[in-house]
Design a protein around this motif. Structure first.
Motif: not given
Ligand code: MRU
Length: 350
Positions: A48, A51-53, A56, A94, A169, A201, A242, A252-253
């Motif tokens: 991490m 992180r964030g889709a 990543i 992941r 992002t 987060q 995600d 999502n989270k």
């Molecule tokens: O575990 P994470 O911090 O990678 O999870 C991130 C999320 O759930 C975000 O909301 C998602 O990736 C969208 S980011 C533009």
């Protein structure tokens, strides 16, 4: 470090290596982790650091470019083998965010187009592809922001969950991109950031991004959302995603589903802002999306401090699935899909 207009620099290609802002240390320390190989990049994704889709996915693409650079002097067979292992390592980093697999598929296609070329060409072409993926991500976010801003009334109090901002992002953000674009369009907006247990987060990253950029932000704990909606303190919810299944279900989270149920109960719009690279048409419904289970230590304590008793059983699913029926609209770079359905999602790719 002060944020630039449109947010912080999450990933930076220095000409020799990939530098990632260390999201584990924020907001107390602004530090960078350097990656020089696919294995180091995969480790940074797993831990991490990044992180964030979408972030990543971009990091993984750079991971492949780094590996090609390391293998410039290798024989064709050794390069092929090294890159095959690099893809496998990154794919295993992941499981939930489909942007990771989308970006790696794109790198794999770029690699396939290089058959018969010299080793140095591989490194240059794969780096160019990784840079294109990152640049396109920022463009998508800005386009999504412009579209999403039209849904935001002047004076809106916007609840968000996790961090779907510049840090998640290559820049600007998805959900927070909508907030930024609404602000840039002259609307007075404020953000209610849910802290987002267990990795925080929201408290650490969303709050930091908004404070740095002087967008009004109020931090709340996750269990305050229902009370705030019930007492008329929230106008709309916007989150990232995600992975979005073909029927519009949204992973999502963890905690997002609670917000969607609450928003429906209180008649509030629940928006999901995500690029098309987050849509997985190969997965029929949210039930088939793999949900990452993370370490118990994230729930029993934080940063080395333990508050739960030894011996307690722990569950730590990192994501949940919000059924499409609870999503008011999906905001993408291609267009807004009201009440997302299989047909509506398919149309985004036509
Ligand atoms: O575990 P994470 O911090 O990678 O999870 C991130 C999320 O759930 C975000 O909301 C998602 O990736 C969208 S980011 C533009």
């Amino acid at each position: 470090m002060a944020a630039r207009a449109g947010g912080v620099q999450t990933l930076d290609w220095t000409g020799e290596r990939l530098e990632l802002i260390d999201q584990r240390a924020l907001p107390q320390r602004v530090e960078y982790v350097a990656c020089t190989s696919a294995a180091e990049t995969a480790q940074a994704i797993r831990d991490m650091v990044v992180r964030g889709a979408p972030a990543i996915g971009c990091a993984a693409a750079y991971g492949i470019a780094l590996e090609a650079r390391r293998l410039v002097a290798a024989s064709d067979a050794a390069r092929e083998d090294g890159l095959r292992r690099a893809f496998a390592t990154l794919r295993a980093s992941r499981p939930t965010a489909v942007n990771l697999f989308w970006a790696l598929d794109r790198m794999q296609a770029a690699l396939a187009a290089l058959a018969g070329r010299r080793s140095a060409d591989f490194a240059a072409a794969l780096l160019a592809e990784a840079q294109a993926i990152a640049a396109e991500d920022v463009e998508c976010n800005r386009a999504m922001g412009r579209r999403g801003a039209a849904l935001v009334p002047d004076g809106a109090r916007i609840m968000t969950h996790c961090n779907a901002g510049a840090l998640a992002t290559a820049g600007y953000g998805t959900a927070l991109g909508v907030v930024r674009a609404a602000r840039d369009a002259g609307k007075r907006v404020s953000v209610i950031a849910n802290e987002t247990r267990p990795f925080l987060q929201g408290a650490r990253l969303t709050a930091w991004e908004m404070v740095e950029e002087r967008i009004a932000v109020t931090l709340v704990t996750d269990n305050m959302a229902g009370h705030l909606m019930q007492t008329n303190k929230v106008d709309l919810v916007v989150v990232g995603a995600d992975r979005i299944a073909a029927n519009g279900d949204v992973a999502n989270k963890i905690g997002t589903y609670i917000l969607a149920v609450l928003a429906a109960r209180h008649g509030l719009p629940f928006y999901v802002a995500a690029p098309r690279s987050t849509i997985d048409l190969a997965v029929d419904s949210g039930a088939a999306i793999p949900i990452e289970e993370r370490a118990a230590a994230e729930v029993t304590g934080f940063r080395g401090e333990r508050w739960a008793p030894e011996g307690v059983a722990v569950a730590n699913p990192a994501f949940d699935v919000t059924p499409a029926a609870l999503v008011t609209a999906l905001i993408t770079e291609r267009g807004i899909v009201p009440a997302p359905s299989a047909a509506g999602l398919r149309a985004l790719f036509e």
